[in-house]
Scaffold this active site. Structure first.
Site, mmCIF file in Angstrom:
data_model
loop_
_atom_site.group_PDB
_atom_site.id
_atom_site.type_symbol
_atom_site.label_atom_id
_atom_site.label_comp_id
_atom_site.label_asym_id
_atom_site.label_seq_id
_atom_site.Cartn_x
_atom_site.Cartn_y
_atom_site.Cartn_z
ATOM 1 N N ASP A 184 0.857 -1.200 0.000
ATOM 2 C CA ASP A 184 0.000 0.000 0.000
ATOM 3 C C ASP A 184 0.887 1.242 0.000
ATOM 4 O O ASP A 184 1.109 1.857 1.037
ATOM 5 C CB ASP A 184 -0.909 -0.025 1.233
ATOM 6 C CG ASP A 184 -1.875 1.153 1.252
ATOM 7 O OD1 ASP A 184 -1.858 1.955 0.303
ATOM 8 O OD2 ASP A 184 -2.641 1.259 2.227
ATOM 9 N N LYS A 192 0.170 3.721 -2.202
ATOM 10 C CA LYS A 192 -0.674 4.778 -2.783
ATOM 11 C C LYS A 192 0.142 5.598 -3.783
ATOM 12 O O LYS A 192 0.302 6.822 -3.669
ATOM 13 C CB LYS A 192 -1.276 5.659 -1.693
ATOM 14 C CG LYS A 192 -2.225 4.883 -0.781
ATOM 15 C CD LYS A 192 -3.022 5.760 0.137
ATOM 16 C CE LYS A 192 -3.972 4.956 0.995
ATOM 17 N NZ LYS A 192 -3.306 4.110 2.012
ATOM 18 N N ASP A 218 2.485 9.422 -8.914
ATOM 19 C CA ASP A 218 3.550 10.221 -9.518
ATOM 20 C C ASP A 218 3.436 10.176 -11.050
ATOM 21 O O ASP A 218 2.448 9.673 -11.593
ATOM 22 C CB ASP A 218 4.910 9.687 -9.037
ATOM 23 C CG ASP A 218 5.917 10.810 -8.810
ATOM 24 O OD1 ASP A 218 6.078 11.640 -9.748
ATOM 25 O OD2 ASP A 218 6.524 10.870 -7.744
HETATM 26 O O1 3DU Z 1 -8.126 1.738 10.352
HETATM 27 P P1 3DU Z 1 -7.309 0.490 10.390
HETATM 28 O O2 3DU Z 1 -6.315 0.439 11.496
HETATM 29 O O3 3DU Z 1 -8.183 -0.751 10.309
HETATM 30 O O4 3DU Z 1 -6.372 0.470 9.056
HETATM 31 C C1 3DU Z 1 -6.856 0.702 7.780
HETATM 32 C C2 3DU Z 1 -5.737 0.572 6.793
HETATM 33 O O5 3DU Z 1 -6.201 0.855 5.479
HETATM 34 C C3 3DU Z 1 -4.552 1.474 7.015
HETATM 35 O O6 3DU Z 1 -3.394 0.778 6.575
HETATM 36 C C4 3DU Z 1 -4.807 2.654 6.116
HETATM 37 O O7 3DU Z 1 -3.624 3.282 5.712
HETATM 38 C C5 3DU Z 1 -5.497 1.985 4.932
HETATM 39 N N1 3DU Z 1 -6.441 2.816 4.189
HETATM 40 C C6 3DU Z 1 -7.481 3.427 4.801
HETATM 41 O O8 3DU Z 1 -7.653 3.293 6.022
HETATM 42 C C7 3DU Z 1 -8.370 4.199 4.043
HETATM 43 C C8 3DU Z 1 -8.231 4.310 2.711
HETATM 44 O O9 3DU Z 1 -9.113 4.989 2.017
HETATM 45 C C9 3DU Z 1 -7.170 3.671 2.108
HETATM 46 C C10 3DU Z 1 -6.298 2.919 2.884
#
Ligand code: 3DU
Length: 215
Positions: free
Chosen positions: A60, A62, A65
């Site tokens: 991840d 994201k 670029d």
């Molecule tokens: O909230 P949590 O701890 O369950 O983690 C969610 C994960 O998903 C975290 O790695 C965050 O960077 C990622 N994420 C989002 O939370 C929201 C998004 O829109 C995209 C990625």
């Protein structure tokens, strides 16, 4: 990624020992492990290969670029052993095409962020989420990332992309979303971090989410 449990672990711990302990404990309940900047900046990209022995890894980063830089990032990440990469879409079709091309060369997956799950995710993403979802479908991405905190938006995005693309959905638990609700709205997998890795028993927490989804 093979669908068995509909659960992806977001492994946002920052040290190798904890990461491997938690990944080992939950590996039977998760279809993939998502790693991002917290763990890779903490321990280096080499952690991807170690985790990939337990479950397919989604990187991840994201990615956002110009096409050439995106290409270099994707190549590096796939060479490190990641099975998939998450990229932004707002950088435009040429940047996304670059990621999809590398993924095809390596036979790996690309997921594109549509609308983010946190409150600020509506500020800039909301008006363009459907356009990004359509672009992801047109570009031949594997799937999209859509918010478990807003199941109605997952439903909207599913209508745009149809059944060919996958939806992976963060925002369950710590951010307030319900795993069962977002799976019912059309997500293929939920992505869960803190509710699992901060639990006294990550395995029990993961099992509970799996049972709730009945995937
Ligand atoms: O909230 P949590 O701890 O369950 O983690 C969610 C994960 O998903 C975290 O790695 C965050 O960077 C990622 N994420 C989002 O939370 C929201 C998004 O829109 C995209 C990625």
């Amino acid at each position: 990624m093979e669908k068995k449990n509909c659960l992806i672990l977001a492994l946002d711990v920052t040290d190798r020992e904890n990461a491997l302990r938690i990944a080992n404990e939950v590996s039977e309940y998760v279809d993939s492990i998502k790693v991002g900047y917290p763990l890779v900046l903490g321990e280096g990209l080499g952690i991807v290969k170690e985790l990939a022995e337990l479950a397919p890894v989604i990187a991840d980063f994201k990615v956002a670029d110009i096409p050439n830089t995106d290409r270099l990032i994707c190549e590096h990440v796939f060479n490190a052993g990641a099975d998939a990469i998450i990229t932004h879409g707002f950088t435009g079709r040429d940047s996304l095409d670059s990621c999809v091309k590398v993924a095809e060369e390596y036979d790996r997956d690309v997921y594109v962020v549509t609308e983010m799950s946190h409150p600020g995710g509506v500020e800039f993403f909301r008006p363009v989420a459907e356009t990004i979802a359509q672009m992801a479908a047109d570009a031949g991405a594997t799937g999209v990332v859509a918010p478990a905190t807003r199941p109605e938006r997952v439903r909207d995005i599913r209508k745009i992309i149809g059944d060919d693309l996958h939806i992976i959905s963060p925002g369950v638990g710590a951010q307030g979303g319900s795993a069962a609700d977002v799976i019912n709205a059309g997500a293929d997998w939920v992505i869960v971090g803190r509710s699992i890795y901060n639990s006294n028993s990550p395995a029990d927490a993961a099992m509970k989410i799996c049972n709730e989804m009945k995937c």
